[in-house]
Scaffold this motif. Structure first.
Motif, short mmCIF file in Angstrom:
data_model
loop_
_atom_site.label_atom_id
_atom_site.label_comp_id
_atom_site.label_asym_id
_atom_site.label_seq_id
_atom_site.Cartn_x
_atom_site.Cartn_y
_atom_site.Cartn_z
N ILE A 162 0.83 -1.53 0.02
CA ILE A 162 -0.02 0.25 0.55
C ILE A 162 0.21 1.15 0.45
CG2 ILE A 162 -0.33 0.22 2.93
CD1 ILE A 162 -2.99 1.11 2.15
N LEU A 163 1.75 1.07 0.69
CA LEU A 163 2.79 2.18 0.69
C LEU A 163 3.69 2.36 -0.40
CD1 LEU A 163 3.11 2.77 4.77
CD2 LEU A 163 1.54 3.58 3.00
N GLY A 164 3.96 1.09 -0.95
CA GLY A 164 4.79 1.46 -2.28
C GLY A 164 5.35 2.13 -2.60
N TRP A 165 4.40 3.38 -3.70
CA TRP A 165 3.91 4.15 -4.43
C TRP A 165 3.44 5.35 -4.08
CZ3 TRP A 165 -0.83 6.80 -7.12
CH2 TRP A 165 -2.09 5.86 -5.66
N ILE A 166 3.48 5.76 -2.22
CA ILE A 166 3.70 6.65 -1.92
C ILE A 166 5.20 7.61 -1.89
CG2 ILE A 166 3.44 7.29 0.35
CD1 ILE A 166 0.67 7.52 -0.61
N CYS A 167 5.41 8.45 -2.08
CA CYS A 167 6.87 8.95 -2.00
C CYS A 167 7.07 9.10 -0.95
CB CYS A 167 6.75 10.84 -2.77
SG CYS A 167 5.88 11.45 -4.00
N GLU A 168 8.69 8.85 -1.29
CA GLU A 168 9.68 8.79 0.36
C GLU A 168 9.49 9.37 1.62
OE1 GLU A 168 13.77 8.16 -0.61
OE2 GLU A 168 12.99 6.14 -1.75
N ASP A 169 9.34 11.59 1.47
CA ASP A 169 8.70 12.00 2.39
C ASP A 169 7.81 11.96 2.99
OD1 ASP A 169 11.53 13.41 1.16
OD2 ASP A 169 10.49 14.36 -0.01
N ASP A 170 6.82 11.42 2.42
CA ASP A 170 5.47 10.94 2.79
C ASP A 170 4.96 9.84 3.56
OD1 ASP A 170 5.01 13.41 2.19
OD2 ASP A 170 3.89 13.32 0.49
N VAL A 171 5.88 8.29 3.59
CA VAL A 171 5.75 7.71 3.56
C VAL A 171 6.08 7.55 4.95
CG1 VAL A 171 6.53 4.98 4.19
CG2 VAL A 171 6.65 6.09 2.08
N LYS A 217 2.56 6.11 7.75
CA LYS A 217 2.61 5.16 8.52
C LYS A 217 1.73 5.43 9.85
CE LYS A 217 6.06 2.33 6.44
NZ LYS A 217 7.90 1.65 7.15
N ASP A 218 2.82 6.51 10.27
CA ASP A 218 2.05 6.98 11.43
C ASP A 218 0.77 7.34 11.92
OD1 ASP A 218 4.77 6.62 12.72
OD2 ASP A 218 4.84 9.07 11.92
N LEU A 219 0.09 7.86 11.15
CA LEU A 219 -1.50 8.03 10.78
C LEU A 219 -2.37 6.93 11.11
CD1 LEU A 219 -1.86 11.14 8.84
CD2 LEU A 219 -2.07 11.34 10.87
N ILE A 220 -2.03 5.64 10.36
CA ILE A 220 -2.68 4.90 10.34
C ILE A 220 -2.31 3.40 11.38
CG2 ILE A 220 -2.28 1.79 8.89
CD1 ILE A 220 -2.07 3.79 5.84
N LYS A 221 -1.37 3.83 11.65
CA LYS A 221 -0.66 3.06 13.22
C LYS A 221 -1.49 3.90 14.29
CE LYS A 221 3.07 1.70 16.25
NZ LYS A 221 4.33 1.89 16.48
N LYS A 222 -1.35 4.91 14.59
CA LYS A 222 -2.51 5.98 15.31
C LYS A 222 -3.99 5.37 15.25
CE LYS A 222 -3.86 9.99 16.86
NZ LYS A 222 -3.95 11.46 16.83
#
Length: 358
Positions: A268-277, A281-286
């Motif tokens: 799911i995060l493979g195509w998100i820009c590295e600066d925003d990954v 991740k933190d928001l989904i974890k939260k």
């Protein structure tokens, strides 16, 4: 003392030496009478029938259990006698009929005669409910109507299966009740043990699946509506499991990302820009930790062709009955054109401001 009685028998209990009670059967016969016919002498026997009485008691218990299981089973159950049908099939076999099912299917009148040969040995109350009969007698009198029309094709297959040596046959069918209602059921025929050659005891059960079929049909329609909405919606729909792995991603994901559904699964995060990954991740974890979703989270992503796109995503956490998170539903919209428009507007405002200040 009865003058007309020549022989007789009586059962009684006798306390044995070991203090147990034993059942005894006494039989006697008059062998001498006086001139008036009054018995003078008789001979007889006394036999211990305790084991026989115990066997009879167990048989009664077994019959009661069988009756209760039969009568109060949660589905419709007939015990039918197919012995006349078996005799007819023997005659057909002698006439070189090889495929019983095809023969009966092409001759409805013969199959109708077979149905009229069915004899009811017993049926439970659920049969009346299944076929909407007023009573067992009402159902018995109209048995040929019950086993007609819609049931005929399945009966052809059932008779063919029994004739081929199978002791059990099962199939689904739709039929009309005696009151004209439409129902769906699973019909199962099974020969009683030792009835392979006679067919005098055949158990036929019907399990009503009308409601189950209705729910399945409604579910199918609901899934089709959901699929249509998802596949035509402008947003990409993603469903994650409790381990944050993709369980479903809508087909229009290719239009936004350039990747196929298969390429995106599990990344799911493979195509998100590295600066925003890390932010995503933190928001989904939260969200998994708190059970709360997010609204309008913006991030940048890189299409398969290298083009930069902007996304706005919202999500909700899926929970079990106890409130434990078991997944997440995410909707992402491509807002690249809007971001470009906003950037152009800001640039124009900056130019206009510089011009005015000059």
């Amino acid at each position: 003392r009865e003058r007309s009685v020549e022989r007789g028998k009586i059962e009684f209990r006798l306390r044995a030496a070991d203090a147990t009670w034993r059942w005894m059967l006494a039989r006697g016969q008059v062998i001498a009478r006086d001139d008036a016919g009054v018995p003078l002498r008789m001979i007889g026997t006394i036999a211990d029938v305790t084991r026989q009485k115990e066997d009879e008691r167990r048989l009664r218990l077994s019959e009661n259990r069988y009756h209760n299981l039969f009568e109060y089973s949660p589905f419709s159950l007939f015990e039918l006698d197919f012995s006349d049908i078996r005799l007819c099939l023997d005659i057909l076999s002698a006439s070189d009929v090889r495929n019983v099912g095809s023969y009966l299917a092409s001759r409805p009148h013969v199959l109708g005669n077979f149905v009229s040969m069915m004899r009811i040995v017993e049926m439970n109350e659920h049969c009346c409910t299944m076929f909407e009969a007023e009573s067992k007698e009402h159902l018995s009198n109209r048995l040929t109507e019950v086993f007609s029309g819609d049931i005929h094709p399945l009966l052809c297959s059932a008779f063919s299966a029994l004739w081929e040596g199978r002791s059990v046959f099962e199939g689904e069918l739709a039929f009309t009740t005696l009151r004209g209602s439409r129902k769906e059921a699973i019909m199962r025929l099974s020969l009683a043990p030792g009835e392979d050659e006679r067919w005098s005891r055949v158990y036929v059960s019907f399990v009503d699946i009308t409601e189950k079929s209705r729910i399945a049909e409604n579910l199918k329609k609901s899934e089709e509506r959901f699929r249509t909405i998802v596949e035509t919606a402008p947003s990409v729909l993603i469903i994650l499991d409790e381990e944050k792995k993709i369980q479903y991603i809508s087909p229009n994901s290719r239009d936004v990302t350039g990747y196929s559904q298969t390429e995106l699964e599990g990344a799911i995060l493979g195509w998100i820009c590295e600066d925003d990954v890390d932010m995503i991740k933190d928001l989904i974890k939260k969200s998994y930790a708190t059970g709360r979703g997010m609204r309008n989270v913006e991030c940048r992503a890189r299409r398969k062709d290298g083009k930069l796109v902007y996304l706005s995503s919202s999500w909700e956490v899926l929970r079990e009955d106890r409130g434990v998170p078991r997944g997440m539903v995410i909707q992402s919209v491509d807002i690249t054109e809007r971001k470009q428009a906003e950037t152009e507007l800001i640039e124009r405002e900056q130019v206009l401001s510089a011009f005015m200040n000059a």
